[in-house]
Design a protein around this motif. Structure first.
Motif, PDB file in Angstrom:
ATOM      1  N   LEU A  30       0.770  -1.059  -0.017  1.00  0.00           N
ATOM      2  CA  LEU A  30       0.035   0.115  -0.129  1.00  0.00           C
ATOM      3  C   LEU A  30       0.854   1.240   0.080  1.00  0.00           C
ATOM      4  N   PRO A  31       0.423   2.319  -0.627  1.00  0.00           N
ATOM      5  CA  PRO A  31       1.233   3.430  -0.470  1.00  0.00           C
ATOM      6  C   PRO A  31       1.123   4.250   0.563  1.00  0.00           C
ATOM      7  N   THR A  32       2.094   5.141   1.077  1.00  0.00           N
ATOM      8  CA  THR A  32       1.913   5.535   2.312  1.00  0.00           C
ATOM      9  C   THR A  32       1.525   7.024   2.226  1.00  0.00           C
ATOM     10  N   GLY A  33       1.991   7.644   1.191  1.00  0.00           N
ATOM     11  CA  GLY A  33       1.803   9.124   0.817  1.00  0.00           C
ATOM     12  C   GLY A  33       0.339   9.596   0.543  1.00  0.00           C
ATOM     13  N   TRP A  34       0.315  10.833   0.293  1.00  0.00           N
ATOM     14  CA  TRP A  34      -1.047  11.360  -0.053  1.00  0.00           C
ATOM     15  C   TRP A  34      -1.742  10.951  -1.163  1.00  0.00           C
ATOM     16  N   GLY A  83     -11.503   9.945  -2.656  1.00  0.00           N
ATOM     17  CA  GLY A  83     -12.853   9.829  -3.609  1.00  0.00           C
ATOM     18  C   GLY A  83     -13.175   8.262  -3.691  1.00  0.00           C
ATOM     19  N   PRO A  84     -11.863   7.564  -4.074  1.00  0.00           N
ATOM     20  CA  PRO A  84     -12.156   6.091  -4.318  1.00  0.00           C
ATOM     21  C   PRO A  84     -12.468   5.376  -2.933  1.00  0.00           C
ATOM     22  N   THR A  85     -12.912   4.236  -3.060  1.00  0.00           N
ATOM     23  CA  THR A  85     -13.079   3.148  -1.909  1.00  0.00           C
ATOM     24  C   THR A  85     -11.953   3.078  -1.334  1.00  0.00           C
ATOM     25  N   GLY A  86     -11.832   3.028  -0.013  1.00  0.00           N
ATOM     26  CA  GLY A  86     -10.495   2.846   0.707  1.00  0.00           C
ATOM     27  C   GLY A  86      -9.673   3.950   0.666  1.00  0.00           C
ATOM     28  N   VAL A  87      -9.909   4.921   0.316  1.00  0.00           N
ATOM     29  CA  VAL A  87      -9.053   5.859   0.773  1.00  0.00           C
ATOM     30  C   VAL A  87      -9.691   7.213   1.767  1.00  0.00           C
ATOM     31  N   GLU A  88      -9.205   7.485   2.735  1.00  0.00           N
ATOM     32  CA  GLU A  88      -9.716   8.153   3.885  1.00  0.00           C
ATOM     33  C   GLU A  88      -8.796   9.032   4.156  1.00  0.00           C
ATOM     34  N   ASN A  89      -9.365  10.403   4.438  1.00  0.00           N
ATOM     35  CA  ASN A  89      -8.258  11.418   4.877  1.00  0.00           C
ATOM     36  C   ASN A  89      -6.909  11.417   3.921  1.00  0.00           C
ATOM     37  N   ILE A 140      -5.387   8.656   2.823  1.00  0.00           N
ATOM     38  CA  ILE A 140      -4.363   7.807   2.975  1.00  0.00           C
ATOM     39  C   ILE A 140      -5.221   6.530   2.308  1.00  0.00           C
ATOM     40  N   ALA A 141      -4.399   5.572   1.737  1.00  0.00           N
ATOM     41  CA  ALA A 141      -5.199   4.536   1.286  1.00  0.00           C
ATOM     42  C   ALA A 141      -5.095   3.395   2.082  1.00  0.00           C
ATOM     43  N   ASN A 142      -6.292   2.471   2.290  1.00  0.00           N
ATOM     44  CA  ASN A 142      -6.314   1.295   3.096  1.00  0.00           C
ATOM     45  C   ASN A 142      -6.517   0.157   2.269  1.00  0.00           C
ATOM     46  N   VAL A 143      -6.543  -1.146   2.959  1.00  0.00           N
ATOM     47  CA  VAL A 143      -6.640  -2.294   2.197  1.00  0.00           C
ATOM     48  C   VAL A 143      -8.002  -2.425   1.312  1.00  0.00           C
ATOM     49  N   ALA A 144      -9.068  -1.489   1.634  1.00  0.00           N
ATOM     50  CA  ALA A 144     -10.398  -1.560   1.039  1.00  0.00           C
ATOM     51  C   ALA A 144      -9.940  -0.866  -0.383  1.00  0.00           C
ATOM     52  N   SER A 145      -8.900  -0.203  -0.634  1.00  0.00           N
ATOM     53  CA  SER A 145      -8.715   0.315  -1.954  1.00  0.00           C
ATOM     54  C   SER A 145      -8.088  -0.747  -3.117  1.00  0.00           C
TER      55      SER A 145
END
Ligand code: GCU
Length: 413
Positions: A139-143, A147-153, A155-160
């Motif tokens: 998973l990327p750690t940067g900005w 908009g997409p599923t799994g991006v919150e604030n 930051i990308a999480n596994v749902a993306s």
């Protein structure tokens, strides 16, 4: 599928062919001394002159390799995609020091490959993990843009994971004997007006000897693509002379700019790249120079804004950018519902690159009229307008794979 909706999408745009003011395109063959280029030999010099015009007026400077460029393999899985592919993840580190800024390249290769394979390369919008559901992708750690599923604030999480599988068609590529190399464009510069402050235009300013404002976000993304190519040249399983560079939309603009500067990319594919990409700037249709400069000021250099009110004053137009690909195979694609990108302007961009291909005894596009929907045309320069919206999908990839099969004389399978 989520896509960016710029403020400019709300601005009134012209969609009436009859309201396009007459314009005259600069002639790519006309040299500064007023004479006309008549041979591919003479074109070499003219090519540099045009490239420099794009640097000065549109995309900014393009630095070379950074000193100490390092490739570090982070992981290898030779049983990826149910045993069909090898997956490698590589940190491309922009300096000797391990803490230097870096970009992470995700590479898939067909497991059956007996000899080095041709590869499609391109940047992605939301992180490498969106390309496929493969849980092994970092998973990327940067900005990241929200908009997409799994991006919150941001930051990308596994749902993306796998959010844009449709856009990459990875399994299809592998089954047809191609590899895929991709990286997240935000590793180079986060895509917002302040992104340059944390992106490579700032973090590498010293090592590249260049001020942030001397180039642009599109320049930074394109530069990253060349560093990806530097890595691919070191990878024994990759045929680095058969790298097809693809890009959708803003990343199509970046792909074109990368390939204009870096002739190691053997095939160039512009998917719905629109304004600042394949579409003619002089056509007031859909997005305009003024609108793109207002919504995305960081994409281009300050000088480009001087043409907001009158793109006719530009010493270049986008057919000249496409001409910089010659004699390499070039594919330009549009979509019917993507009027914002001006499909006809994209077609005409490709069409008016023709005289330069002809210097190399290549026909160029070879058709006069825009083809019907879903009817690809052309040989060394190809074009299609597909049904549907602004996107890159299975239909587009089918055409690009056929195109690459044709020009790479069938991949090593
Ligand atoms: C916006 C922008 C386009 C761009 C597109 C994209 O619509 O106006 O120039 O190509 O975003 O990158 O999806």
């Amino acid at each position: 599928n989520f896509c960016f909706l710029p403020a400019s999408a709300q601005m009134p745009a012209n969609y009436d062919e009859d309201k396009i003011k007459p314009y005259q395109l600069p002639d790519p063959l006309r040299m500064e001394n007023g004479k006309t280029v008549t041979s591919s030999k003479q074109w070499e010099k003219q090519r540099i002159a045009i490239l420099n015009l794009f640097k000065t007026h549109v995309y900014g400077a393009m630095p070379g390799k950074v000193a100490g460029l390092t490739f570090r393999t982070l992981s290898v899985d030779s049983m990826a995609l149910d045993g069909k592919a090898i997956r490698k993840q590589i940190a491309v580190i922009f300096g000797k020091d391990a803490n230097s800024p870096k970009m992470e390249v995700l590479l898939y290769l067909p497991v059956e490959a007996k000899s080095p394979v041709p590869v499609f390369a391109g940047l992605n919008f939301y992180g490498n993990q969106t390309v496929h559901t493969d849980p092994g992708i970092n998973l990327p750690t940067g900005w990241i843009a929200n908009g997409p599923t799994g991006v919150e604030n941001n930051i990308a999480n596994v749902a993306s994971r796998g959010f844009q599988t449709e856009r990459w068609q990875l399994e299809e590529l592998i089954s047809r004997g191609y590899g895929l190399a991709t990286a997240y464009y935000g590793d180079l510069e986060p895509d917002h007006a302040e992104g340059w402050k944390t992106g490579i235009r700032t973090t590498l300013a010293k090592s590249l000897g260049l001020q942030a404002q001397e180039w642009s976000a599109i320049g930074a993304w394109a530069w990253g693509l060349s560093r990806m190519m530097d890595y691919l040249e070191t990878e024994p399983l990759v045929n680095a002379r058969q790298v097809a560079l693809t890009g959708h939309s803003r990343l199509g603009k970046a792909a074109l700019w990368a390939a204009a500067n870096d002739t190691r990319f053997a095939i160039v594919i512009s998917n719905n790249s629109g304004e600042g990409g394949a579409a003619l700037a002089r056509r007031n249709y859909g997005e305009t120079v003024e609108v793109i400069n207002t919504s995305f000021p960081h994409w281009f250099v300050a000088k480009f804004k001087e043409y907001n009110k009158d793109p006719n004053q530009l010493p270049v137009d986008q057919h000249m950018l496409l001409a910089l690909m010659a004699p390499r195979p070039l594919y330009v694609a549009s979509a019917v519902e993507d009027q914002w990108a001006d499909p006809k302007g994209e077609f005409l961009g490709a069409k008016h690159a023709e005289p330069v291909y002809q210097l190399f005894n290549k026909k160029g596009l070879g058709v006069v009229q825009m083809p019907d929907v879903n009817q690809p045309v052309g040989d060394v320069v190809a074009y299609h307008i597909r049904s549907g919206k602004h996107d890159i999908n299975a239909y587009d990839w089918q055409q690009y794979l056929n195109f690459a099969d044709r020009h790479f004389n069938n991949p090593a399978k």
